[in-house]
Scaffold this active site. Structure first.
Site, short mmCIF file in Angstrom:
data_model
loop_
_atom_site.label_atom_id
_atom_site.label_comp_id
_atom_site.label_asym_id
_atom_site.label_seq_id
_atom_site.Cartn_x
_atom_site.Cartn_y
_atom_site.Cartn_z
N TRP A 1 0.91 -1.16 0.00
CA TRP A 1 0.00 0.00 0.00
C TRP A 1 0.94 1.20 0.00
O TRP A 1 1.59 1.48 1.01
CB TRP A 1 -0.89 -0.04 1.25
CG TRP A 1 -1.97 0.99 1.21
CD1 TRP A 1 -3.22 0.82 0.69
CD2 TRP A 1 -1.93 2.33 1.71
NE1 TRP A 1 -3.95 1.98 0.83
CE2 TRP A 1 -3.19 2.93 1.45
CE3 TRP A 1 -0.95 3.10 2.34
CZ2 TRP A 1 -3.49 4.23 1.80
CZ3 TRP A 1 -1.26 4.41 2.69
CH2 TRP A 1 -2.52 4.96 2.41
N LYS B 1 -20.03 3.18 5.08
CA LYS B 1 -20.11 1.94 4.30
C LYS B 1 -20.44 2.24 2.84
O LYS B 1 -19.91 1.59 1.93
CB LYS B 1 -21.17 0.99 4.87
CG LYS B 1 -20.79 0.28 6.14
CD LYS B 1 -19.74 -0.81 5.98
CE LYS B 1 -18.38 -0.34 6.41
NZ LYS B 1 -18.03 -0.47 7.79
N HIS C 1 -30.83 23.12 9.96
CA HIS C 1 -29.74 24.09 10.19
C HIS C 1 -28.82 24.20 8.97
O HIS C 1 -27.66 24.60 9.11
CB HIS C 1 -28.96 23.72 11.45
CG HIS C 1 -29.82 23.77 12.68
ND1 HIS C 1 -30.19 24.94 13.28
CD2 HIS C 1 -30.44 22.77 13.37
CE1 HIS C 1 -30.98 24.67 14.32
NE2 HIS C 1 -31.15 23.35 14.39
C1 F6R Z 1 -14.36 0.85 7.64
C2 F6R Z 1 -13.17 0.35 8.29
C3 F6R Z 1 -12.26 1.31 8.95
C4 F6R Z 1 -11.77 0.74 10.29
C5 F6R Z 1 -10.72 1.66 10.91
C6 F6R Z 1 -10.26 1.17 12.26
O1 F6R Z 1 -15.12 -0.17 7.08
O2 F6R Z 1 -12.91 -0.81 8.27
O3 F6R Z 1 -12.87 2.55 9.13
O4 F6R Z 1 -12.87 0.59 11.14
O5 F6R Z 1 -9.63 1.74 10.04
O6 F6R Z 1 -9.66 -0.07 12.16
P1 F6R Z 1 -9.42 -0.97 13.43
O7 F6R Z 1 -10.77 -1.36 13.94
O8 F6R Z 1 -8.63 -2.13 12.95
O9 F6R Z 1 -8.71 -0.14 14.43
#
Ligand code: F6R
Length: 590
Positions: free
Chosen positions: A72, A471, A490
């Site tokens: 990434w 989502k 508002h």
């Molecule tokens: C959205 C999603 C992200 C994670 C966020 C936190 O679908 O998956 O927003 O919720 O990156 O990740 P964790 O829970 O692994 O700390």
């Protein structure tokens, strides 16, 4: 962010690493690479794109040692040259890396002066060159040690030495776990990368350096204390099937189908531990939740819940936590929530809180992850492996555990367990209903070409609106905004035109009437009203029925159609729901 896998042993390392990378692809999927040794030669293969699409394994030769990486991008664009493994000038040292080397510029300048030639734009490339430099007068192990000591930042690194075929790994802030198989040893960012081969693992700590000498011999040393460590071997209980798609076309739909089971597992907690934590919550005058993204929305739901009974409860996105820390004292209990347990902002928030003397409770899914190690108290959410980049079942597990804790502070954990298990059965019925699914598919077809969606909810379902918007944004690339119903007049209502889709989250309770008034106001300005609740209302153009449950439990049921909607819109638009663009499952860099 980035996945690492390495193997040395008696089985074919090339296929083990390629398959391992496929399991790690949720961590980054813009490019990938592998290096393996065969006949004393290093074979390097790097590609742009997803490893899931790679069909050429049978053209690669067998090997007994290999390291691989799925990327990434952080430093440097997505390209073959920037993808890992990176290598030294003599191509004897190969490195895969997750994280960031903050002082790479000064190291690069120093190495350039010593005639090192760099080919990529990455920070990673300084690592093999620095090892090569030290290797002139030192052993492989000593060169890695010297190099690791000079790197600033947070990272996990794995190095392969072509001469000896040995592997060295280290971590500081990014995950790295060792797998102990009968026929070989593994290093990976996450257990599912090798779970089909072994469930015996050693969770490395920051500053540990592991040296894999042969299929069954390794040494772990702490870089600061220089002591050789004898670390505990843990057994992972996740089943391999959980990390595979099985009969499902995508992880997303598989993980949505696993929600009922995830809720049951989330509420299956050790009674003694649960009552200890309930006591802790009762005794703490203040609670403060921190998390990111979806986990943050579960926290916000927790804030509404605990505040409703007069408990002083705060919440902030973990990345903003430092702004609120001055208002918190040692009596505050910090509750950090995270699926991965590796999210950098959540980790930093916890570290800051601990420095100030706050006690920290973490609710986490991944065993052995950083948050589980740095927190004072840990409860596992028990969602099992979650591979889809979009959090689905882990959100329900987080919500369920927070709700169970809420029941527990009134010594009603048994009732909580029973109520939540009932909801789990109701959700199961929904997910098995052909009518329900076909309704969502119909709505997905209708919304797939829309540009904007607005989501309205109040009170306990305000966090549901935020999660709905997230989502649909991340899974469907549709601009979706969430508002508390009361905010509509508002400003937001100016955005409503004829046909604008508006999702309304309704639940029984005090705010039902006001939310319906919001629906009416939107409708009279031409909005297309999609109601989610337990009773069809006259202003709804489209209605999705969910089971009637108590208001504070409604976030659990109201989000279910949204998860499916996001999935089916993604399919309509030809988006890979498991790996939407620009995202990675765990955000381990700033
Ligand atoms: C959205 C999603 C992200 C994670 C966020 C936190 O679908 O998956 O927003 O919720 O990156 O990740 P964790 O829970 O692994 O700390």
């Amino acid at each position: 962010m980035c996945g690492i896998i390495a193997y040395k042993g008696k089985e074919n390392a090339t296929s083990i690493v390629i398959n391992g990378l496929k399991h790690l692809e949720y961590r980054g999927y813009d490019s990938w690479g592998i290096v393996y040794l065969n006949n004393q030669k290093a074979h390097l293969l790097k590609k742009v794109g997803k490893i899931g699409e790679f069909q050429g394994l049978n053209k690669l030769s067998n090997s007994s040692v290999a390291i691989g990486h799925t990327r990434w991008a952080t430093h440097g664009k997505v390209s073959v040259v920037n993808s890992h493994p990176h290598f030294s000038s003599d191509k004897h040292i190969f490195v895969v890396h997750n994280g960031i080397v903050e002082n790479y510029k000064e190291l690069k300048e120093e190495l350039i002066k010593k005639d090192h030639h760099f080919v990529s734009e990455t920070d990673t490339e300084v690592i093999p060159h620095l090892i090569e430099e030290y290797r002139k007068n030192n052993s492989f192990v000593a060169s890695c040690e010297k190099t690791f000591r000079r790197l600033k930042g947070l990272f996990a690194i794995v190095v392969l030495d072509k001469e000896t075929g040995e592997i060295i790994g280290t971590r500081k802030g990014s995950p790295l776990v060792m797998g102990i198989g009968d026929k070989g040893l593994f290093l990976a960012s996450d257990v599912p990368a090798f779970l089909n081969k072994t469930n015996k693992v050693i969770f490395l700590d920051d500053g540990d350096m592991v040296h894999i000498i042969d299929a069954g011999t390794y040494k772990i040393k702490n870089l600061s204390s220089k002591k050789i460590l004898k670390k505990k071997i843990d057994i992972i209980k996740w089943k391999q099937e959980e990390a595979e798609k099985g009969k499902y076309p995508h992880f997303m739909i598989k993980e949505i189908r696993e929600i009922p089971e995830a809720i049951e597992k989330a509420v299956c907690q050790d009674n003694q531990k649960l009552s200890l934590i309930a006591d802790l919550i009762k005794k703490s005058p203040n609670l403060f939740f921190v998390a990111c993204g979806t986990a943050g929305h579960a926290c916000l739901a927790g804030q509404y819940l605990f505040s409703s009974v007069g408990k002083h409860t705060g919440f902030s996105a973990a990345s903003e936590f430092k702004n609120f820390l001055p208002t918190l004292d040692k009596k505050t209990l910090l509750i950090a929530v995270s699926q991965s347990g590796e999210t950098i902002d959540a980790i930093e928030a916890v570290k800051r809180a601990k420095e100030k003397g706050l006690k920290v409770l973490s609710l986490v899914n991944v065993m052995g992850s950083t948050l589980t190690r740095i927190s004072d108290y840990v409860l596992m959410i028990n969602a099992g492996s979650e591979k889809c980049v979009l959090a689905t079942k882990s959100y329900l597990s987080q919500l369920s555990l927070i709700i169970l804790l809420f029941y527990s502070i009134f010594n009603q954990s048994k009732k909580g367990e029973k109520d939540l298990k009932k909801i789990s059965r109701q959700i199961n019925q929904l997910l098995e209903s052909k009518l329900f699914i076909s309704k969502i598919k119909k709505l997905a077809r209708k919304l797939s070409s829309t540009k904007h969606i607005y989501v309205i909810g109040r009170s306990y379902n305000f966090p549901t609106t935020l999660e709905t918007a997230l989502k649909i944004k991340e899974g469907c690339y549709i601009h979706t905004e969430a508002f508390a119903g009361g905010e509509l007049k508002h400003g937001v209502i100016a955005l409503i035109e004829k046909g604008t889709p508006c999702i309304i989250h309704l639940s029984k309770g005090e705010e039902e009437e006001n939310t319906l008034i919001n629906a009416m106001e939107l409708k009279s300005r031409g909005a297309y009203i999609i109601g989610i609740g337990n009773k069809k209302q006259k202003d709804f153009d489209f209605f999705i029925e969910v089971p009637e449950v108590e208001e504070f439990l409604s976030p659990l049921v109201n989000i279910i159609p949204i998860l499916l909607l996001s999935y089916y819109i993604a399919l309509e638009k030809g988006i890979d729901p498991d790996k939407p663009r620009n995202l990675a499952k765990s955000v381990t860099v700033k």
